[in-house]
Design an enzyme around this catalytic site. Sequence first.
Site, PDB file in Angstrom:
ATOM      1  N   GLU A  32       0.868  -1.172   0.000  1.00  0.00           N
ATOM      2  CA  GLU A  32       0.000   0.000   0.000  1.00  0.00           C
ATOM      3  C   GLU A  32       0.911   1.231   0.000  1.00  0.00           C
ATOM      4  O   GLU A  32       1.673   1.429   0.954  1.00  0.00           O
ATOM      5  CB  GLU A  32      -0.880   0.022   1.253  1.00  0.00           C
ATOM      6  N   ARG A 174      -5.053  -8.948  13.316  1.00  0.00           N
ATOM      7  CA  ARG A 174      -4.126  -8.876  12.181  1.00  0.00           C
ATOM      8  C   ARG A 174      -3.646 -10.273  11.787  1.00  0.00           C
ATOM      9  O   ARG A 174      -3.546 -10.596  10.609  1.00  0.00           O
ATOM     10  CB  ARG A 174      -2.928  -7.996  12.535  1.00  0.00           C
ATOM     11  N   SER A 233       6.385 -16.592  25.406  1.00  0.00           N
ATOM     12  CA  SER A 233       5.569 -17.776  25.134  1.00  0.00           C
ATOM     13  C   SER A 233       5.143 -17.912  23.674  1.00  0.00           C
ATOM     14  O   SER A 233       5.160 -19.033  23.141  1.00  0.00           O
ATOM     15  CB  SER A 233       4.349 -17.795  26.053  1.00  0.00           C
ATOM     16  N   LYS A 287      -3.618 -15.456  37.214  1.00  0.00           N
ATOM     17  CA  LYS A 287      -3.574 -16.866  37.639  1.00  0.00           C
ATOM     18  C   LYS A 287      -4.636 -17.172  38.699  1.00  0.00           C
ATOM     19  O   LYS A 287      -5.247 -18.240  38.667  1.00  0.00           O
ATOM     20  CB  LYS A 287      -2.188 -17.213  38.183  1.00  0.00           C
ATOM     21  N   ASP A 331       3.626 -24.981  36.612  1.00  0.00           N
ATOM     22  CA  ASP A 331       4.827 -24.414  37.250  1.00  0.00           C
ATOM     23  C   ASP A 331       5.400 -25.370  38.297  1.00  0.00           C
ATOM     24  O   ASP A 331       6.605 -25.589  38.360  1.00  0.00           O
ATOM     25  CB  ASP A 331       4.497 -23.082  37.951  1.00  0.00           C
ATOM     26  N   GLY A 474      16.658 -20.804  35.550  1.00  0.00           N
ATOM     27  CA  GLY A 474      15.224 -20.539  35.349  1.00  0.00           C
ATOM     28  C   GLY A 474      14.720 -20.952  33.976  1.00  0.00           C
ATOM     29  O   GLY A 474      13.530 -21.226  33.810  1.00  0.00           O
TER      30      GLY A 474
END
Length: 512
Positions: A32, A174, A233, A287, A331, A474
Site C-alpha cells: 500500500e 491482524r 511464550s 492466575k 509451574d 530458570g
Amino acid sequence: MTLLCVPIFFDSLEQTARDVALAAEAGADVVELRLDRLTQGVALPQYPVPVIVTCRPEWEGGESTLPDGERIALVEAASANARYADLELATLRRHPDARTFLAERLIVSAHDFKGRPDRLANLVVEMNAGGGDVNKVAWMARSIRDNLEAFELLQTRQKPTIALCMGEAGLISRVLAKKFGAFLTFASLRDESATAPGQVTVHDLKRLYRWDVIGARTKVYGVVASPVVHSMSPAVHNAAFDQTGHDGVYLPLLVNPGYESFKAFMESFVPFEGLDLSGLSVTLPHKENALKYLREKGADVEELAASIGAVNTITIDRSDRRLPLRGLNTDYGAILDSITDTMRISRDALGDLRVAVIGAGGTGRSAVAALAHYGATVVVYNRTREKADALAAEFNGRTGRVVAASMDKLCDSCCHVFINTTSVGMHPHVNESPLGERAPKFTPDTVVFDAVYNPMKTKLLRQAEAAGAKTIGGVEMFVRQAAAQFEAWTGTKAPSDVMRRVVEQRLLHSAR
Ligand code: NAP
C-alpha cells in the site's frame, strides 16, 4: 487467499522502489503506497508486486493536509499503475463521482483511532450498498473483545472485507485475518515503519505467528496476561507447533487486570464460533482469576493447582459441545521435575530432602506447596518475614514439614536444595544474589535452583558453581512448564529441545 500487504510511505521514487523491493523479498503479496506526504501528483512506475494507492487525510489518521479535491486528483494520477486505490467513505460521501475512475478497483475505508465507530453496523451497510469493491474498517481496540466484532464482520461479509483492530489488544485481528478469510492484512517492513498502532512486522507475522500455514481450521492458543508484549511464550509455542506440524497458532492475549475482565474474556472467546480457541496459558495478573473462574463454572481443577491457588494452564475440549474447561498448574511440576531429574531421583524420594525456598510470592508458593505435597522438609526464607510465616503455617503438616526462618540465617542453612523464587538477581540487577556476598556451605551434592531466567546464569548460580554445587537455571523451569502446557493441549510429546533453543536465543538476543 488473504493477502499480506506492506504499507510504505511514499517520500521519493527511489526510496519507494527500494522499499517495495524489500517488501516483495520479505513476502508481501501487495504493497500500500501512502501518498500522504505528497502535494503534487506522481506517475508511478510498474513495481514487482501489485500496488494499492491512498492519500490518507489528517482527519482520518493520515498525514495529508490537502483538500479533498487535490487528494482525489493525487490518487487518480497515481492509480494508472495501481491494482487498487483506497478512498475514505467520508470522502466519497462528499465526492461520489470520485469512484468513476476506479471501476472495480476501489477500496472504501473507514478508520477510527479513538475506538469502535459508534455506528459500525450502519457503516458496513452503507459500504455494501455503495460502489466500492472492497470494504475496509479499522478501529482502535478498547479491549481484546473488540476483535470478535472484527471477526464477525469477516464472517458475515457481502464483499471482500478488511476488518482490523488497532493497538496491542488488536494484534490478534491482524494475525487471524487469514483464518477468517479477510481480503488482506497489513504488516510493516520494519518496527519503525508501522503505519498504525499494533501493526506487526512482516518478519514476525511470517516467522513468529506462522502466517503461511494459518488456515480456516487452525486452532488458536494464547497467553492471557497484562502486560503481554514481552512474553516469550508465543515464540516458544509457535516454534513447537512448527516442529511438530500441529495446526495451531499461539498469540499474546492482552486482557486487562481484574476478575471481571478475565471472566468477560472467557465468556466471549471460548464459545466464539469459528475461533477454535483450544488452550490458554495464564500469567500475571490472572492466575488467581483463572482459578476463581473455573471454580465458578464447576470446571475440573487439578488438586495441586487448587491448593497453590493459581492456574497457569487451561485446556478446552472442543470435541465436546459443552466445551469443558480444565485448570492446571504446570509451574510446580516444572520445579519438581527440574530437581528430581538433576538428582536422578523420583518425586517420592523428595520426602528425604530438606529444601530452602527463598521467597514467599507466587513462585515460592508453588514450590512450597509442591515440595510439601511430596513430603519434603521445607524452610521458607523471605524478606518480609510475616509472609514466610503465613506460607509455612498454611502448608505445614499437610504432608511435609514447612517452617519459616529469618533471611539472616540463610547462609547457615544445611539444606540439600536451595530454590530462589525472588526476583533478586534479575536483569538489570545482575550482580545481586539473595545470598548477598556470603554463600552457605554448598557441597557437590547441593542443588541450587534459580527461578530467575534473565540472565540465564545469575549471580546465585555463579556462587553455586564456584562452590562445586549442581545448578538449575530458570530457563529449565520455563521450558518445562511450557512443554507440559503443549502436551496438555495437543496430547503429543513436546519438542523440548526446540523450545529451549528458542528461549535461549531470545535471552541471548535481549542481552546484546
Ligand atoms: P512475586 O509473587 O512478586 O514474589 C516476589 C518475591 O520476591 C517475594 O517473596 C518478595 O519478597 C521477593 N523480593 C522481591 N524483591 C526483593 C528484594 N529486593 N529482596 C528480597 N526479596 C525480594 O513474584 P513471582 O511471580 O513469584 O516471581 C518471582 C521470580 O520468579 C521472578 O524473577 C520471575 O521472573 C521468576 N519466575 C520464573 C519462572 C520460570 O519459568 N523460570 C516462572 C515464574 C516466575 P517480599 O514478600 O518481601 O516482597
